[in-house]
Design a protein around this motif. Structure first.
Motif, mmCIF file in Angstrom:
data_model
loop_
_atom_site.group_PDB
_atom_site.id
_atom_site.type_symbol
_atom_site.label_atom_id
_atom_site.label_comp_id
_atom_site.label_asym_id
_atom_site.label_seq_id
_atom_site.Cartn_x
_atom_site.Cartn_y
_atom_site.Cartn_z
ATOM 1 N N PHE A 189 0.846 -1.184 0.000
ATOM 2 C CA PHE A 189 0.000 0.000 0.000
ATOM 3 C C PHE A 189 0.888 1.242 0.000
ATOM 4 C CE2 PHE A 189 -3.423 2.812 1.483
ATOM 5 C CZ PHE A 189 -4.512 2.268 0.827
ATOM 6 N N GLY A 190 1.512 1.510 -1.142
ATOM 7 C CA GLY A 190 2.391 2.657 -1.249
ATOM 8 C C GLY A 190 3.228 2.594 -2.508
ATOM 9 N N LEU A 191 4.309 3.370 -2.496
ATOM 10 C CA LEU A 191 5.224 3.445 -3.627
ATOM 11 C C LEU A 191 6.564 2.826 -3.226
ATOM 12 C CD1 LEU A 191 4.419 7.141 -4.610
ATOM 13 C CD2 LEU A 191 3.409 5.066 -5.543
ATOM 14 N N ASP A 192 7.547 2.887 -4.113
ATOM 15 C CA ASP A 192 8.851 2.289 -3.827
ATOM 16 C C ASP A 192 9.512 2.883 -2.592
ATOM 17 O OD1 ASP A 192 8.672 0.613 -6.001
ATOM 18 O OD2 ASP A 192 9.785 1.944 -7.336
ATOM 19 N N MET A 193 9.501 4.204 -2.459
ATOM 20 C CA MET A 193 10.260 4.869 -1.396
ATOM 21 C C MET A 193 9.423 5.255 -0.176
ATOM 22 S SD MET A 193 13.410 5.043 -2.577
ATOM 23 C CE MET A 193 14.249 6.277 -1.619
ATOM 24 N N ILE A 194 8.075 5.181 -0.282
ATOM 25 C CA ILE A 194 7.216 5.577 0.834
ATOM 26 C C ILE A 194 5.928 4.768 0.773
ATOM 27 C CG2 ILE A 194 6.140 7.511 -0.382
ATOM 28 C CD1 ILE A 194 6.429 9.039 2.382
ATOM 29 N N ARG A 195 5.450 4.337 1.952
ATOM 30 C CA ARG A 195 4.288 3.463 1.976
ATOM 31 C C ARG A 195 3.612 3.504 3.343
ATOM 32 N NH1 ARG A 195 8.765 1.646 3.025
ATOM 33 N NH2 ARG A 195 9.527 1.645 0.906
ATOM 34 N N VAL A 196 2.364 3.007 3.382
ATOM 35 C CA VAL A 196 1.700 2.752 4.653
ATOM 36 C C VAL A 196 2.172 1.360 5.071
ATOM 37 C CG1 VAL A 196 -0.496 2.464 5.848
ATOM 38 C CG2 VAL A 196 -0.321 4.124 3.971
ATOM 39 N N SER A 236 -0.550 6.898 8.533
ATOM 40 C CA SER A 236 0.864 7.219 8.709
ATOM 41 C C SER A 236 1.647 6.504 7.624
ATOM 42 C CB SER A 236 1.354 6.764 10.084
ATOM 43 O OG SER A 236 0.687 7.484 11.090
ATOM 44 N N VAL A 237 2.637 7.192 7.068
ATOM 45 C CA VAL A 237 3.477 6.592 6.038
ATOM 46 C C VAL A 237 4.930 6.631 6.495
ATOM 47 C CG1 VAL A 237 1.945 7.085 4.090
ATOM 48 C CG2 VAL A 237 3.625 8.788 4.765
ATOM 49 N N THR A 238 5.684 5.627 6.066
ATOM 50 C CA THR A 238 7.107 5.568 6.367
ATOM 51 C C THR A 238 7.857 5.241 5.089
ATOM 52 O OG1 THR A 238 7.032 3.214 6.917
ATOM 53 C CG2 THR A 238 6.734 4.766 8.732
ATOM 54 N N GLY A 239 9.130 5.576 5.092
ATOM 55 C CA GLY A 239 9.927 5.284 3.911
ATOM 56 C C GLY A 239 11.354 5.746 4.081
ATOM 57 N N GLU A 240 11.995 5.988 2.942
ATOM 58 C CA GLU A 240 13.374 6.438 2.927
ATOM 59 C C GLU A 240 13.480 7.718 2.111
ATOM 60 O OE1 GLU A 240 12.694 3.205 1.421
ATOM 61 O OE2 GLU A 240 12.638 2.417 3.451
ATOM 62 N N CYS A 241 14.348 8.621 2.576
ATOM 63 C CA CYS A 241 14.624 9.847 1.832
ATOM 64 C C CYS A 241 15.288 9.453 0.509
ATOM 65 C CB CYS A 241 15.536 10.762 2.642
ATOM 66 S SG CYS A 241 16.061 12.243 1.757
ATOM 67 N N ALA A 242 14.801 9.976 -0.585
ATOM 68 C CA ALA A 242 15.351 9.638 -1.899
ATOM 69 C C ALA A 242 16.736 10.241 -2.106
ATOM 70 C CB ALA A 242 14.402 10.122 -2.996
ATOM 71 N N ARG A 243 17.116 11.204 -1.276
ATOM 72 C CA ARG A 243 18.419 11.852 -1.425
ATOM 73 C C ARG A 243 19.494 11.238 -0.535
ATOM 74 N NH1 ARG A 243 16.063 17.955 -1.080
ATOM 75 N NH2 ARG A 243 14.681 17.830 -2.882
ATOM 76 N N THR A 251 -6.988 6.821 -4.504
ATOM 77 C CA THR A 251 -7.022 8.218 -4.080
ATOM 78 C C THR A 251 -5.754 8.598 -3.320
ATOM 79 O OG1 THR A 251 -9.434 8.075 -3.892
ATOM 80 C CG2 THR A 251 -8.377 9.950 -2.846
ATOM 81 N N MET A 252 -5.263 7.693 -2.486
ATOM 82 C CA MET A 252 -4.129 8.011 -1.614
ATOM 83 C C MET A 252 -2.777 7.934 -2.330
ATOM 84 S SD MET A 252 -3.298 6.469 2.168
ATOM 85 C CE MET A 252 -4.770 7.178 2.906
ATOM 86 N N LEU A 253 -2.557 6.914 -3.136
ATOM 87 C CA LEU A 253 -1.230 6.719 -3.723
ATOM 88 C C LEU A 253 -0.768 7.883 -4.598
ATOM 89 C CD1 LEU A 253 -0.983 2.895 -4.424
ATOM 90 C CD2 LEU A 253 -0.512 4.190 -2.351
ATOM 91 N N PRO A 254 -1.615 8.499 -5.407
ATOM 92 C CA PRO A 254 -1.123 9.641 -6.203
ATOM 93 C C PRO A 254 -0.704 10.855 -5.372
ATOM 94 C CG PRO A 254 -3.125 8.758 -7.173
ATOM 95 C CD PRO A 254 -2.959 8.102 -5.834
ATOM 96 N N THR A 255 -1.115 10.915 -4.113
ATOM 97 C CA THR A 255 -0.712 12.045 -3.266
ATOM 98 C C THR A 255 0.646 11.835 -2.618
ATOM 99 O OG1 THR A 255 -1.741 11.223 -1.228
ATOM 100 C CG2 THR A 255 -3.150 12.504 -2.730
ATOM 101 N N LEU A 256 1.165 10.606 -2.669
ATOM 102 C CA LEU A 256 2.469 10.327 -2.067
ATOM 103 C C LEU A 256 3.583 10.813 -2.983
ATOM 104 C CD1 LEU A 256 1.869 6.694 -0.754
ATOM 105 C CD2 LEU A 256 1.728 8.841 0.534
#
Length: 191
Positions: A43-50, A78-85, A135-140
Protein backbone atom coordinates in the motif's frame (compact mmCIF):
# COMPACT_ATOMS: atom_id res chain seq x y z
CA UNK A 1 -30.77 -21.07 0.81
CA UNK A 2 -28.39 -23.31 2.72
CA UNK A 3 -27.16 -22.39 6.17
CA UNK A 4 -23.56 -22.26 4.86
CA UNK A 5 -24.53 -19.73 2.14
CA UNK A 6 -26.35 -17.58 4.73
CA UNK A 7 -23.24 -17.52 6.94
CA UNK A 8 -21.09 -16.47 4.00
CA UNK A 9 -23.39 -13.52 3.27
CA UNK A 10 -23.72 -12.59 6.94
CA UNK A 11 -20.29 -10.99 7.23
CA UNK A 12 -18.52 -8.75 4.74
CA UNK A 13 -15.42 -10.25 3.14
CA UNK A 14 -12.72 -8.31 4.96
CA UNK A 15 -12.28 -5.11 6.92
CA UNK A 16 -12.38 -2.91 3.79
CA UNK A 17 -15.82 -4.16 2.76
CA UNK A 18 -19.11 -2.53 3.81
CA UNK A 19 -22.42 -4.36 3.72
CA UNK A 20 -25.21 -2.14 2.37
CA UNK A 21 -28.14 -4.52 2.98
CA UNK A 22 -29.16 -2.89 6.27
CA UNK A 23 -28.76 0.49 4.58
CA UNK A 24 -31.40 -0.33 1.97
CA UNK A 25 -31.93 1.09 -1.50
CA UNK A 26 -34.12 4.00 -0.50
CA UNK A 27 -32.82 7.11 -2.29
CA UNK A 28 -32.07 9.79 0.27
CA UNK A 29 -31.10 7.42 3.08
CA UNK A 30 -27.67 8.05 4.59
CA UNK A 31 -25.38 6.57 7.17
CA UNK A 32 -21.97 7.42 8.64
CA UNK A 33 -19.23 4.91 9.34
CA UNK A 34 -15.85 5.08 11.05
CA UNK A 35 -13.45 2.25 10.26
CA UNK A 36 -9.77 1.46 10.84
CA UNK A 37 -8.93 -1.36 8.42
CA UNK A 38 -5.31 -2.58 8.30
CA UNK A 39 -3.22 -1.54 5.32
CA UNK A 40 -2.63 -4.43 2.93
CA UNK A 41 0.83 -5.33 1.63
CA UNK A 42 2.16 -2.97 -1.02
CA UNK A 43 0.00 0.00 0.00
CA UNK A 44 2.39 2.66 -1.25
CA UNK A 45 5.22 3.44 -3.63
CA UNK A 46 8.85 2.29 -3.83
CA UNK A 47 10.26 4.87 -1.40
CA UNK A 48 7.22 5.58 0.83
CA UNK A 49 4.29 3.46 1.98
CA UNK A 50 1.70 2.75 4.65
CA UNK A 51 3.29 -0.10 6.65
CA UNK A 52 1.45 -3.38 6.19
CA UNK A 53 -1.04 -3.90 9.01
CA UNK A 54 -1.05 -0.27 10.18
CA UNK A 55 -4.54 1.20 10.44
CA UNK A 56 -6.02 3.47 7.79
CA UNK A 57 -8.57 5.74 9.46
CA UNK A 58 -11.76 6.05 7.41
CA UNK A 59 -14.56 8.53 8.12
CA UNK A 60 -17.37 7.79 5.68
CA UNK A 61 -20.78 9.02 4.65
CA UNK A 62 -22.87 6.64 2.55
CA UNK A 63 -25.85 8.10 0.73
CA UNK A 64 -28.36 6.06 -1.24
CA UNK A 65 -29.09 7.56 -4.65
CA UNK A 66 -31.18 6.23 -7.52
CA UNK A 67 -28.20 4.65 -9.33
CA UNK A 68 -26.35 3.26 -6.30
CA UNK A 69 -24.51 4.34 -3.16
CA UNK A 70 -22.49 7.55 -3.06
CA UNK A 71 -19.51 7.16 -0.72
CA UNK A 72 -17.84 10.34 0.56
CA UNK A 73 -15.21 10.69 3.21
CA UNK A 74 -11.61 10.93 4.28
CA UNK A 75 -8.80 8.44 4.70
CA UNK A 76 -5.82 9.14 6.94
CA UNK A 77 -2.72 7.04 7.52
CA UNK A 78 0.86 7.22 8.71
CA UNK A 79 3.48 6.59 6.04
CA UNK A 80 7.11 5.57 6.37
CA UNK A 81 9.93 5.28 3.91
CA UNK A 82 13.37 6.44 2.93
CA UNK A 83 14.62 9.85 1.83
CA UNK A 84 15.35 9.64 -1.90
CA UNK A 85 18.42 11.85 -1.43
CA UNK A 86 20.18 10.49 1.68
CA UNK A 87 18.26 7.25 2.44
CA UNK A 88 17.49 8.30 6.04
CA UNK A 89 14.21 6.92 7.39
CA UNK A 90 11.26 9.29 7.16
CA UNK A 91 7.71 9.28 8.45
CA UNK A 92 4.74 11.46 7.70
CA UNK A 93 0.96 11.43 7.68
CA UNK A 94 -1.28 11.58 4.63
CA UNK A 95 -4.96 12.49 4.52
CA UNK A 96 -7.16 12.45 1.43
CA UNK A 97 -10.78 13.16 0.59
CA UNK A 98 -12.79 11.07 -1.85
CA UNK A 99 -16.25 10.80 -3.36
CA UNK A 100 -17.29 7.82 -5.46
CA UNK A 101 -20.53 6.37 -6.80
CA UNK A 102 -20.87 2.61 -6.37
CA UNK A 103 -23.54 1.68 -8.91
CA UNK A 104 -26.17 -0.98 -8.32
CA UNK A 105 -26.22 -3.96 -10.67
CA UNK A 106 -28.50 -3.39 -13.68
CA UNK A 107 -28.69 0.37 -13.07
CA UNK A 108 -28.72 2.96 -15.84
CA UNK A 109 -24.94 3.28 -15.45
CA UNK A 110 -24.59 -0.08 -17.22
CA UNK A 111 -25.78 1.49 -20.45
CA UNK A 112 -24.17 4.90 -20.01
CA UNK A 113 -20.64 3.97 -18.86
CA UNK A 114 -17.98 1.38 -19.51
CA UNK A 115 -17.72 -1.32 -16.86
CA UNK A 116 -14.35 -0.01 -15.61
CA UNK A 117 -15.47 3.64 -15.39
CA UNK A 118 -17.66 3.22 -12.35
CA UNK A 119 -17.34 1.21 -9.15
CA UNK A 120 -20.02 -1.37 -8.48
CA UNK A 121 -22.04 -2.69 -5.56
CA UNK A 122 -21.51 -6.48 -5.70
CA UNK A 123 -23.86 -8.72 -3.69
CA UNK A 124 -24.83 -5.63 -1.64
CA UNK A 125 -21.15 -5.17 -0.68
CA UNK A 126 -18.83 -2.21 -1.32
CA UNK A 127 -15.07 -2.78 -1.36
CA UNK A 128 -13.38 0.46 -0.29
CA UNK A 129 -9.75 -0.66 -0.69
CA UNK A 130 -9.39 0.15 -4.43
CA UNK A 131 -11.05 3.56 -3.91
CA UNK A 132 -8.78 4.51 -1.00
CA UNK A 133 -5.65 3.14 -2.73
CA UNK A 134 -6.42 4.98 -5.99
CA UNK A 135 -7.02 8.22 -4.08
CA UNK A 136 -4.13 8.01 -1.61
CA UNK A 137 -1.23 6.72 -3.72
CA UNK A 138 -1.12 9.64 -6.20
CA UNK A 139 -0.71 12.05 -3.27
CA UNK A 140 2.47 10.33 -2.07
CA UNK A 141 5.77 11.83 -3.26
CA UNK A 142 7.63 9.69 -5.79
CA UNK A 143 10.96 10.95 -4.39
CA UNK A 144 10.32 11.82 -0.73
CA UNK A 145 12.91 13.96 1.07
CA UNK A 146 13.69 14.11 4.79
CA UNK A 147 13.84 17.90 4.44
CA UNK A 148 13.58 20.35 1.54
CA UNK A 149 17.26 21.26 1.87
CA UNK A 150 18.63 17.69 2.14
CA UNK A 151 21.87 17.61 0.15
CA UNK A 152 21.91 13.84 -0.29
CA UNK A 153 24.99 11.66 -0.57
CA UNK A 154 28.45 12.34 -2.01
CA UNK A 155 28.62 10.50 -5.32
CA UNK A 156 32.32 9.76 -4.75
CA UNK A 157 32.26 8.11 -1.33
CA UNK A 158 28.58 7.73 -0.40
CA UNK A 159 28.81 9.79 2.80
CA UNK A 160 26.03 12.23 3.69
CA UNK A 161 26.86 15.77 2.58
CA UNK A 162 25.37 17.15 5.80
CA UNK A 163 28.04 15.28 7.81
CA UNK A 164 31.03 16.12 5.57
CA UNK A 165 33.49 18.98 5.83
CA UNK A 166 32.69 21.90 3.49
CA UNK A 167 36.07 21.33 1.81
CA UNK A 168 35.24 17.68 1.00
CA UNK A 169 35.82 16.77 -2.65
CA UNK A 170 37.09 14.00 -4.88
CA UNK A 171 39.49 14.49 -7.75
CA UNK A 172 37.76 13.73 -10.98
CA UNK A 173 39.61 13.11 -14.18
CA UNK A 174 38.10 13.51 -17.59
CA UNK A 175 37.71 9.91 -18.80
CA UNK A 176 39.23 10.89 -22.15
CA UNK A 177 42.54 11.62 -20.37
CA UNK A 178 42.46 8.66 -17.99
CA UNK A 179 44.18 6.30 -20.46
CA UNK A 180 47.08 8.75 -20.92
CA UNK A 181 47.43 9.22 -17.18
CA UNK A 182 47.49 5.47 -16.68
CA UNK A 183 50.12 4.96 -19.42
CA UNK A 184 52.49 7.72 -18.32
CA UNK A 185 51.99 7.38 -14.57
CA UNK A 186 50.28 10.65 -13.73
CA UNK A 187 51.10 14.30 -14.18
CA UNK A 188 54.23 16.30 -13.32
CA UNK A 189 52.53 17.68 -10.18
CA UNK A 190 51.86 14.17 -8.92
CA UNK A 191 55.55 13.03 -9.33
Amino acid sequence: MSQKHDAARAAPAGPWVLDTRDFGRRAGASRTYTRRPPAPAGFGLDMIRVPEGDPVELDLLLEAVVEGVLVSGTAKASVTGECARCLDPISDEVEVEFRELFAYPDSATDASTDEEEVSRVVDDLIDLEPLVRDTMLPTLPIAPACSPDCQGLCSGCGAKWAELDPEHHHETIDPRWAALRERFGGTEEEK
